[in-house]
Write a protein that holds these residues in place. Structure first.
Motif, PDB file in Angstrom:
ATOM      1  N   SER A 602       0.840  -1.198   0.000  1.00  0.00           N
ATOM      2  CA  SER A 602       0.000   0.000   0.000  1.00  0.00           C
ATOM      3  C   SER A 602       0.879   1.254   0.000  1.00  0.00           C
ATOM      4  N   GLN A 603       1.943   1.234   0.797  1.00  0.00           N
ATOM      5  CA  GLN A 603       2.877   2.360   0.825  1.00  0.00           C
ATOM      6  C   GLN A 603       3.581   2.515  -0.518  1.00  0.00           C
ATOM      7  N   HIS A 604       3.943   1.371  -1.120  1.00  0.00           N
ATOM      8  CA  HIS A 604       4.599   1.420  -2.435  1.00  0.00           C
ATOM      9  C   HIS A 604       3.662   2.031  -3.481  1.00  0.00           C
ATOM     10  N   ALA A 605       2.393   1.620  -3.435  1.00  0.00           N
ATOM     11  CA  ALA A 605       1.415   2.161  -4.388  1.00  0.00           C
ATOM     12  C   ALA A 605       1.238   3.661  -4.193  1.00  0.00           C
ATOM     13  N   ILE A 606       1.182   4.109  -2.945  1.00  0.00           N
ATOM     14  CA  ILE A 606       1.039   5.539  -2.658  1.00  0.00           C
ATOM     15  C   ILE A 606       2.246   6.302  -3.194  1.00  0.00           C
ATOM     16  N   ALA A 607       3.454   5.765  -2.961  1.00  0.00           N
ATOM     17  CA  ALA A 607       4.668   6.434  -3.440  1.00  0.00           C
ATOM     18  C   ALA A 607       4.697   6.501  -4.962  1.00  0.00           C
ATOM     19  N   ARG A 608       4.271   5.413  -5.605  1.00  0.00           N
ATOM     20  CA  ARG A 608       4.263   5.382  -7.071  1.00  0.00           C
ATOM     21  C   ARG A 608       3.223   6.366  -7.613  1.00  0.00           C
ATOM     22  N   LYS A 641       1.648   4.849  11.456  1.00  0.00           N
ATOM     23  CA  LYS A 641       1.688   6.294  11.667  1.00  0.00           C
ATOM     24  C   LYS A 641       3.010   6.909  11.236  1.00  0.00           C
ATOM     25  N   GLU A 642       4.108   6.146  11.410  1.00  0.00           N
ATOM     26  CA  GLU A 642       5.407   6.703  11.033  1.00  0.00           C
ATOM     27  C   GLU A 642       5.594   6.766   9.524  1.00  0.00           C
ATOM     28  N   GLU A 643       4.678   6.163   8.761  1.00  0.00           N
ATOM     29  CA  GLU A 643       4.780   6.158   7.296  1.00  0.00           C
ATOM     30  C   GLU A 643       3.678   6.994   6.646  1.00  0.00           C
ATOM     31  N   GLU A 644       3.053   7.891   7.405  1.00  0.00           N
ATOM     32  CA  GLU A 644       1.892   8.621   6.902  1.00  0.00           C
ATOM     33  C   GLU A 644       2.235   9.823   6.028  1.00  0.00           C
ATOM     34  N   GLY A 645       3.515  10.161   5.900  1.00  0.00           N
ATOM     35  CA  GLY A 645       3.901  11.368   5.161  1.00  0.00           C
ATOM     36  C   GLY A 645       3.418  11.376   3.725  1.00  0.00           C
ATOM     37  N   ASP A 646       3.744  10.318   2.963  1.00  0.00           N
ATOM     38  CA  ASP A 646       3.323  10.239   1.560  1.00  0.00           C
ATOM     39  C   ASP A 646       1.807  10.187   1.441  1.00  0.00           C
ATOM     40  N   LYS A 647       1.174   9.508   2.379  1.00  0.00           N
ATOM     41  CA  LYS A 647      -0.288   9.387   2.343  1.00  0.00           C
ATOM     42  C   LYS A 647      -0.945  10.754   2.497  1.00  0.00           C
ATOM     43  N   ILE A 648      -0.399  11.602   3.370  1.00  0.00           N
ATOM     44  CA  ILE A 648      -0.954  12.943   3.573  1.00  0.00           C
ATOM     45  C   ILE A 648      -0.839  13.755   2.289  1.00  0.00           C
ATOM     46  N   VAL A 649       0.334  13.670   1.655  1.00  0.00           N
ATOM     47  CA  VAL A 649       0.563  14.452   0.442  1.00  0.00           C
ATOM     48  C   VAL A 649      -0.367  13.990  -0.678  1.00  0.00           C
ATOM     49  N   LEU A 650      -0.529  12.658  -0.837  1.00  0.00           N
ATOM     50  CA  LEU A 650      -1.410  12.143  -1.894  1.00  0.00           C
ATOM     51  C   LEU A 650      -2.865  12.498  -1.607  1.00  0.00           C
ATOM     52  N   ALA A 651      -3.257  12.422  -0.338  1.00  0.00           N
ATOM     53  CA  ALA A 651      -4.625  12.802   0.027  1.00  0.00           C
ATOM     54  C   ALA A 651      -4.864  14.282  -0.293  1.00  0.00           C
ATOM     55  N   GLU A 685       0.944  23.986  14.381  1.00  0.00           N
ATOM     56  CA  GLU A 685       1.522  25.199  13.807  1.00  0.00           C
ATOM     57  C   GLU A 685       2.427  24.917  12.612  1.00  0.00           C
ATOM     58  N   HIS A 686       2.494  23.675  12.188  1.00  0.00           N
ATOM     59  CA  HIS A 686       3.339  23.321  11.034  1.00  0.00           C
ATOM     60  C   HIS A 686       2.755  23.953   9.758  1.00  0.00           C
ATOM     61  N   PRO A 687       3.613  24.440   8.852  1.00  0.00           N
ATOM     62  CA  PRO A 687       3.107  25.064   7.611  1.00  0.00           C
ATOM     63  C   PRO A 687       2.140  24.184   6.830  1.00  0.00           C
ATOM     64  N   ASP A 688       2.409  22.871   6.778  1.00  0.00           N
ATOM     65  CA  ASP A 688       1.516  21.975   6.026  1.00  0.00           C
ATOM     66  C   ASP A 688       0.148  21.882   6.682  1.00  0.00           C
TER      67      ASP A 688
END
Length: 828
Positions: A602-608, A641-651, A685-688
């Motif tokens: 699932s993480q690989h698919a999100i990254a791709r 949770k530690e791998e949610e970065g790419d998921k947030i960006v794709l969402a 308070e993070h920019p994202d």
């Protein structure tokens, strides 16, 4: 139809002439390479780096010499992500070549020295005769259709044209000289025209048939994956049907189909028996052969009733439904079908509902839902559904195929035919029909045991036969593998699993046959296995080949062919995509879950997906609409949770394109999800996090939910002021957003106060000529305008216009907009 031209700044521009008068144009005939400029490349700046750009440059320069501004090249004038456009283009290609003012044939395998005199030296003739251009299928129509066809060498030297070289071309192709002279093709028989393509080849075997559409004046839907023989049979059916009722059945008749005779007779007896529209449904679990029964009925109806039109409609999602309706409209030449702004579904509905003498049979295949969300995704409450586009006529019968029994309750059906388990005799005949070699007398007992283990399920039988054919093994050997696999599965299932294995359908005959095939594939072709796992991590339909990574197109094609030979995927080369059956998809996810690898894939698919998912600009609309179902499917899976970065960006990307598409309700849900996840993972308070809050506020504004937008806008401003400072560009942007919210509520004084502050700060920090400063001037002028303060608005708009003229030049779009704003103010 799109045409290309270079503008005043030597930039390649694509112009859509749909519904407009098409200007004279040149057209390029060539063979595709591995680095062509594609439709989606035109909007960027990197297209000049591709090898295919040299052909574009050549075509443009040659067209300019012939006093033609516009030109057409198939690689970059067709939006292949838009399935409706692609289908329309394949059937329109012959006409486009025929209507071209000039056709330039580019021959990369024919070289002529700059010092060579064409008229005196014929050294080029040998390479001209041997050019692969004369052996390709699609170039046949490119030779026949245009009145003017000119041939050029690899270095752009003109060799001659169709008229001056007609005798030589006749010797190479065996096409009659008269045909090369653009006489009416009706002067040649259908078999004669088919012979012209006899020795030509195409990359896809079906294209050897499809490239004849224009030559034979046939409109026929494409069905890549059906094979050349099946395509020929469909073409013959279309040729024989000339003069009879027009139909669209995108699949060839299934010679392997057996059984279901009682159900077939029941359906046939109910056709055209209603006072309005006869509606029936074929239901049953996945893999029981619902579509195949409908296909049998379609061909049987057409054979028995020549005056009945039969139309096959893919109703699996809104995009496919729309494409099917568009094909019907084009086939029937319904007035207005070519208008991009027309609602094709309503046009077809009204046309089929009107009084007449012809009967219509419509088959809606794969009706998983009746609400029309793009790509099968949910729509906003109250959106249109399939029922709104069904014709009403006593001359119309409709068949639905569905696994969803709840849908049948809403369709007002006269009859429902349920498919269950096949009998042993029918299952044995099905297995024999799919096997390459006959079942011997000594194998009858093994065949019965095998079919019993497969639960007489058609899909499992087809996959078992595909394995036996591919590995050239025996029924007995396959049965022993099947029993061994089932025993291993039972042993594994005795161990409690925390995963939701049952949810993914990891048991059952289809899962067992899949695992047997997968063991072989993983051992012989790891890349093919990787493609399967990626396919399990995205939506199962219309999986673009762009998601499948490989070192070369040939390597990717080889892996796909392996999956196809085992019956695990359905190829759609015209759309550069694959489909995976529902049960295969579920079984794959079950296996990955059991192996604790579903999170990883699932993480690989999100990254791709992140690497290929475009931004939300208008030119990318077709691409992101097709990728959106896959992206939303991938992000629906919970990842660590530690791998949610790419998921947030794709969402976030998904939410942005939904916003651009006006699907605010769906976008809002994703923006909320992104905001909450960003806040939890990155901090409030993070920019994202603040950007996601601003995007959510924009969604509220687009829905007229001003108060909710204002609350978020104020929160973003206060946080950015504290963290970034009052003069930071992001702070100024958030102030502009809040001013917009005030303006939309008519709160002009509050909007003006913020806009004056933004303008003064931008002028001091960024400079008076900065685009953001000019935008803030425009916003303030708009606020003045809405209060009837024309003089103040005019002063700002004059300043904006003059600055844009000086910085961007007169012809820039922003300058023209500024002129338009000022003109409107003066008029007011």
């Amino acid at each position: 139809m799109r045409l290309l031209h270079f503008n005043y700044s030597k930039r390649l521009i694509s112009t859509d002439f749909s519904g407009k008068t098409i200007p004279p144009y040149a057209i390029l005939s060539h063979r595709w390479g591995d680095s062509e400029v594609l439709f989606e490349d035109i909007g960027g700046n990197a297209y000049k780096e591709k090898e295919g750009y040299q052909k574009i440059k050549f075509c443009a320069e040659q067209a300019a010499q012939d006093q033609l501004q516009y030109f057409w090249i198939d690689t970059c004038c067709i939006d292949k992500w838009n399935l409706r456009e692609l289908s329309k283009a394949i059937n329109s290609m012959f006409r486009w070549y025929k209507n071209a003012a000039r056709c330039y044939v580019f021959l990369p395998d024919v070289s002529i020295s700059a010092a060579t005199n064409i008229r005196q030296e014929r050294a080029w003739e040998a390479s001209f005769r041997a050019s692969e251009w004369f052996t390709r299928g699609w170039t046949l129509q490119e030779l026949i259709a245009p009145a003017s066809v000119e041939f050029f060498s690899s270095n752009g030297r003109r060799i001659g044209d169709k008229r001056s070289l007609e005798q030589l071309i006749h010797e190479i192709t065996r096409i009659p000289v008269k045909a090369l002279q653009n006489c009416l093709l009706d002067e040649f028989t259908i078999p004669e025209r088919m012979e012209w393509a006899e020795y030509r080849r195409t990359t896809e075997e079906e294209d050897e048939v499809y490239c004849l559409f224009g030559l034979l004046n046939i409109f026929m839907s494409t069905s890549y994956g059906e094979g050349k023989e099946q395509a020929w049979r469909r073409l013959q059916t279309e040729v024989e049907a000339v003069g009879s009722a027009p139909s669209i059945i995108p699949f060839s008749q299934n010679d392997h189909f057996v059984g279901r005779e009682p159900q077939l007779a029941e359906l046939e007896a109910t056709l055209f028996t209603g006072t309005k529209t006869t509606r029936m449904a074929i239901t049953g679990p996945a893999g029981t052969g619902k579509s195949q029964l409908a296909l049998k009925l379609a061909y049987q109806t057409r054979r028995k009733n020549k005056s009945c039109s039969v139309f096959w409609i893919n109703a699996s999602n809104a995009d496919s439904l729309y494409q099917s309706y568009a094909s019907i409209a084009q086939k029937l030449d319904i007035p207005g079908w070519a208008d991009e702004k027309a609602d094709i579904r309503q046009l077809v509905k009204l046309h089929l509902s009107r009084k007449g003498s012809r009967q219509w049979l419509l088959i809606f295949d794969n009706v998983d839902r009746i609400d029309l969300g793009f790509g099968g995704m949910p729509t906003v409450p109250g959106a249109a559904n399939l029922i709104d586009y069904l014709p009403q006529s006593e001359l119309c019968s409709i068949i639905f195929t569905t696994t969803n029994s709840k849908i049948t309750e809403r369709l007002e059906l006269q009859r429902v035919v349920e498919l269950g388990e096949m009998t042993l005799d029918v299952a044995r005949r099905t297995l024999q029909n799919y096997l390459k070699t006959p079942i011997s007398e000594s194998e009858q007992q093994e065949a019965s045991l095998l079919l019993q283990e497969l639960s007489y399920l058609p899909l499992a039988i087809v996959q078992a036969a595909a394995y036996i054919n591919t590995k050239n093994t025996t029924l007995g050997h396959y049965l022993s593998q099947l029993l061994k696999q089932k025993e291993e599965t039972r042993e594994r299932n005795r161990v409690p699993s925390e995963g939701r294995l049952q949810e993914y359908g990891a048991t059952g005959p289809v899962a067992t046959t899949l695992l047997i095939s997968m063991d072989q594939i993983r051992g012989s072709d790891p890349l093919a296995a990787e493609y399967l796992f990626l396919a399990a991590s995205v939506d199962r339909k219309d999986i673009p080949l762009d998601l499948l990574e490989a070192s070369s197109p040939r390597e990717r094609e080889a892996a796909i062919q392996i999956l196809n030979s085992y019956g695990l995927v359905t190829r759609r080369p015209a759309e550069s995509a694959l489909d995976v059956h529902q049960l295969v998809h579920s079984a794959l996810r079950g296996w990955l879950q059991k192996q604790e690898r579903l999170d990883q894939w699932s993480q690989h698919a999100i990254a791709r997906l992140l690497r290929v998912f475009p931004d939300n600009s208008h030119g990318n609309r077709s691409k992101w609409r097709r990728l959106l179902p896959h992206a939303r499917y991938a992000i629906s899976h919970d990842v660590p949770k530690e791998e949610e970065g790419d998921k947030i960006v794709l969402a976030w990307k998904c939410a942005m394109v939904l916003l651009s598409d006006g699907r605010y309700h769906e976008g809002e849900k994703l923006f909320v999800q992104v905001m909450e996840t960003s806040s939890r993972v990155l901090g409030e308070e993070h920019p994202d996090t603040l950007t996601s809050m601003a995007n959510l506020a924009s969604t509220y504004r687009n829905q007229g939910r001003w108060k909710e937008a204002e609350v978020l806008d104020v929160q973003v401003i206060e946080t950015r002021k504290r963290v970034l400072g009052e003069e930071h560009p992001s702070t100024l942007t958030s102030m502009t957003n809040l001013a917009s919210t005030y303006r939309n509520q008519g709160r002009w004084k509050e909007a003006e106060k913020l806009e004056v502050q933004v303008l003064e700060t931008s002028s001091r920090v960024l400079g008076e000529d900065h685009p953001d400063t000019l935008t803030s001037m425009t916003n303030l002028a708009s606020t003045f305008w809405n209060q009837g303060r024309w003089k103040e608005a005019k002063e700002l708009e004059v300043q904006v216009m003059e600055t844009r003229k000086r910085v961007l030049r007169q012809e820039h779009l922003s300058t023209l907009n500024a002129i338009g704003d000022l003109a409107f103010t003066l008029k007011s």
